[in-house]
Design a protein around this motif. Structure first.
Motif, PDB file in Angstrom:
ATOM      1  N   UNK A  44       0.727  -1.133   0.050  1.00  0.00           N
ATOM      2  CA  UNK A  44      -0.231  -0.036   0.084  1.00  0.00           C
ATOM      3  C   UNK A  44       0.669   1.488   0.007  1.00  0.00           C
ATOM      4  N   UNK A  45       1.981   1.112   0.798  1.00  0.00           N
ATOM      5  CA  UNK A  45       3.053   2.308   0.679  1.00  0.00           C
ATOM      6  C   UNK A  45       3.464   2.574  -0.759  1.00  0.00           C
ATOM      7  N   UNK A  46       3.715   1.526  -1.473  1.00  0.00           N
ATOM      8  CA  UNK A  46       4.307   1.685  -2.760  1.00  0.00           C
ATOM      9  C   UNK A  46       3.324   2.287  -3.870  1.00  0.00           C
ATOM     10  N   UNK A  47       2.076   1.775  -3.568  1.00  0.00           N
ATOM     11  CA  UNK A  47       1.127   2.449  -4.209  1.00  0.00           C
ATOM     12  C   UNK A  47       0.756   3.818  -4.262  1.00  0.00           C
ATOM     13  N   UNK A  48       0.760   4.089  -2.956  1.00  0.00           N
ATOM     14  CA  UNK A  48       0.561   5.702  -2.593  1.00  0.00           C
ATOM     15  C   UNK A  48       1.821   6.527  -3.302  1.00  0.00           C
ATOM     16  N   UNK A  87       9.752   0.389   5.203  1.00  0.00           N
ATOM     17  CA  UNK A  87       8.936   1.287   4.331  1.00  0.00           C
ATOM     18  C   UNK A  87       9.403   2.786   4.700  1.00  0.00           C
ATOM     19  N   UNK A  88       9.328   3.320   3.728  1.00  0.00           N
ATOM     20  CA  UNK A  88       9.575   4.851   3.922  1.00  0.00           C
ATOM     21  C   UNK A  88       8.152   5.671   3.661  1.00  0.00           C
ATOM     22  N   UNK A  89       7.338   6.148   4.543  1.00  0.00           N
ATOM     23  CA  UNK A  89       7.631   6.241   5.996  1.00  0.00           C
ATOM     24  C   UNK A  89       7.325   4.763   6.443  1.00  0.00           C
ATOM     25  N   UNK A 112       2.252   2.885  16.737  1.00  0.00           N
ATOM     26  CA  UNK A 112       1.830   4.021  15.701  1.00  0.00           C
ATOM     27  C   UNK A 112       3.066   4.564  15.299  1.00  0.00           C
ATOM     28  N   UNK A 113       3.256   4.571  13.967  1.00  0.00           N
ATOM     29  CA  UNK A 113       4.517   5.153  13.209  1.00  0.00           C
ATOM     30  C   UNK A 113       4.034   6.276  12.293  1.00  0.00           C
ATOM     31  N   UNK A 114       4.693   6.298  11.200  1.00  0.00           N
ATOM     32  CA  UNK A 114       4.484   7.467  10.337  1.00  0.00           C
ATOM     33  C   UNK A 114       3.378   7.450   9.118  1.00  0.00           C
ATOM     34  N   UNK A 115       2.946   6.249   9.152  1.00  0.00           N
ATOM     35  CA  UNK A 115       1.618   6.272   8.025  1.00  0.00           C
ATOM     36  C   UNK A 115       0.177   6.326   8.759  1.00  0.00           C
ATOM     37  N   UNK A 162       1.102   9.279  -6.217  1.00  0.00           N
ATOM     38  CA  UNK A 162       1.683  10.550  -5.689  1.00  0.00           C
ATOM     39  C   UNK A 162       0.548  10.914  -4.570  1.00  0.00           C
ATOM     40  N   UNK A 163       0.279  10.032  -3.849  1.00  0.00           N
ATOM     41  CA  UNK A 163      -0.722  10.443  -2.587  1.00  0.00           C
ATOM     42  C   UNK A 163       0.127  10.720  -1.201  1.00  0.00           C
ATOM     43  N   UNK A 164      -0.040  11.678  -0.567  1.00  0.00           N
ATOM     44  CA  UNK A 164       0.892  11.904   0.462  1.00  0.00           C
ATOM     45  C   UNK A 164       0.400  11.008   1.698  1.00  0.00           C
ATOM     46  N   UNK A 165       1.202  10.314   2.241  1.00  0.00           N
ATOM     47  CA  UNK A 165       0.913   9.550   3.670  1.00  0.00           C
ATOM     48  C   UNK A 165       1.637  10.336   4.736  1.00  0.00           C
ATOM     49  N   UNK A 166       0.972  10.602   5.744  1.00  0.00           N
ATOM     50  CA  UNK A 166      -0.495  10.066   5.962  1.00  0.00           C
ATOM     51  C   UNK A 166      -1.773  11.297   5.628  1.00  0.00           C
ATOM     52  N   UNK A 167      -1.118  12.335   5.324  1.00  0.00           N
ATOM     53  CA  UNK A 167      -2.275  13.487   4.991  1.00  0.00           C
ATOM     54  C   UNK A 167      -3.398  13.027   3.940  1.00  0.00           C
ATOM     55  N   UNK A 168      -3.069  12.388   2.941  1.00  0.00           N
ATOM     56  CA  UNK A 168      -3.962  11.927   2.015  1.00  0.00           C
ATOM     57  C   UNK A 168      -4.384  10.790   2.245  1.00  0.00           C
TER      58      UNK A 168
END
Length: 333
Positions: free
Chosen positions: A255-259, A284-286, A327-330, A263-269
């Motif tokens: 899902x991170x790779x998809x975002x 992953x990053x984030x 809880x982390x960065x996503x 071009x979707x901002x994680x976790x804003x969008x």
């Protein structure tokens, strides 16, 4: 501590120790008293199930898993073998795959090896049709059966489970409270654990008046790239979502790779939550917010329960452990 230690300390054969354990009359009272005295001195507690075999115990536990390449199961095997070894037991591992016939084959093989117990690691061994679990119930008539994150009711069957339903409910509820309204649920397979996770997701939606939409519940192989491609396809087809909740960290990594590609901002969008808190959550990053399903605690509790069974203690047939949400960065809650 095992029968071999008693034999060495008492300076008698293993067969003699076995005769004492089984109440065989072909042992002199002097020798019997000596062996029992050594047992007490060493704090040795015989395996009450293996005692009936007439040969005491092989000090060996069978472990079955469906797929040792799965990160969750690989960790489970490591912790089980470590804790069994600490208690003086060796282990025999069988990787069965997912076919019922093969599971039964390896289960029978372990029974034929006269292991002292069988541990079924993972929930994939509990079938939806009751008749397909008959071989486990039959096996439990001969030796203890331990289930790691699976549940089957029956005599001499002991389950240690994570409360996956409550854990997934908590994760979905956090997403909802953070303002997410279109939460896609991505899962790998149908199993005891898998069904509980899915129900937890549905419970959270229903709790705030959302009706679970089948379009937002998707099955996917446990593969990072497969998850990425599926999400890209759904997005391109017009299915929009602002969060992805998954049944494993591998799917969440996809899902991170998809975002990133969309071009979707994680976790804003888009927010993303994985499951199992595996090493992938840091890769992953984030980094991934993930449910810690306590695989080490599940395995340690399973082995401790088994040792209690062997010593004749009063142990529960089912033990439930609570998960944590890390809880982390996503996510932005």
């Amino acid at each position: 501590m095992n029968i071999y230690d008693v034999s060495k300390k008492a300076e008698v054969s293993i067969a003699t120790v076995s005769r004492v354990l089984n109440g065989n009359p072909n042992v002199s009272e002097k020798t019997r008293a000596h062996v029992l005295e050594v047992m007490e001195e060493l704090g040795y507690k015989p395996n009450i199930f293996a005692r009936g075999l007439g040969l005491n115990t092989m000090q060996t536990i069978g472990i079955m898993c469906t797929d040792s390449s799965d990160l969750y199961l690989a960790n489970a095997i490591y912790h089980l073998e470590r804790d069994l070894r600490a208690n003086g037991y060796d282990s025999v591992l069988c990787c069965t795959g997912y076919e019922l016939e093969t599971k039964q084959k390896y289960f029978d093989l372990l029974c034929s090896k006269r292991v002292d117990a069988i541990i079924l690691a993972g929930s994939k061994f509990i079938e939806m049709k009751a008749k397909d679990n008959a071989y486990i119930l039959d096996g439990a008539e001969k030796l203890p059966i331990m289930l790691v994150n699976g549940f089957l009711e029956g005599k001499n069957i002991y389950s240690t489970v994570c409360d996956d339903r409550a854990a997934m409910h908590k994760a979905a509820s956090h997403l909802i409270r953070s303002g997410r309204k279109r939460i896609l649920y991505l899962y790998t397979s149908v199993s005891y654990s898998g069904n509980n996770k899915l129900q937890g997701y549905k419970d959270a939606l229903l709790g705030v008046g959302f009706i679970p939409d089948p379009a937002y519940i998707r099955q996917c192989p446990r593969d990072i790239l497969a998850a990425k491609e599926l999400l890209l396809l759904l997005w391109q087809e017009g299915l929009k979502f602002d969060a992805v909740l998954t049944s494993s960290d591998a799917l969440a990594a996809g899902a991170v790779k998809f975002a990133l590609e969309a071009k979707l901002k994680i976790p804003q969008e888009i927010s993303i939550i994985g499951y199992n808190n595996s090493i992938l959550s840091h890769c992953t990053t984030p980094e991934l917010t993930s449910v810690d399903s306590k695989v080490e605690a599940l395995c340690t509790t399973t082995v401790n329960t088994l040792m209690g069974v062997f010593s004749g203690g009063n142990v529960p047939s089912r033990t439930t452990l609570a998960a944590d949400l890390i809880k982390r960065e996503t996510t932005d809650f």
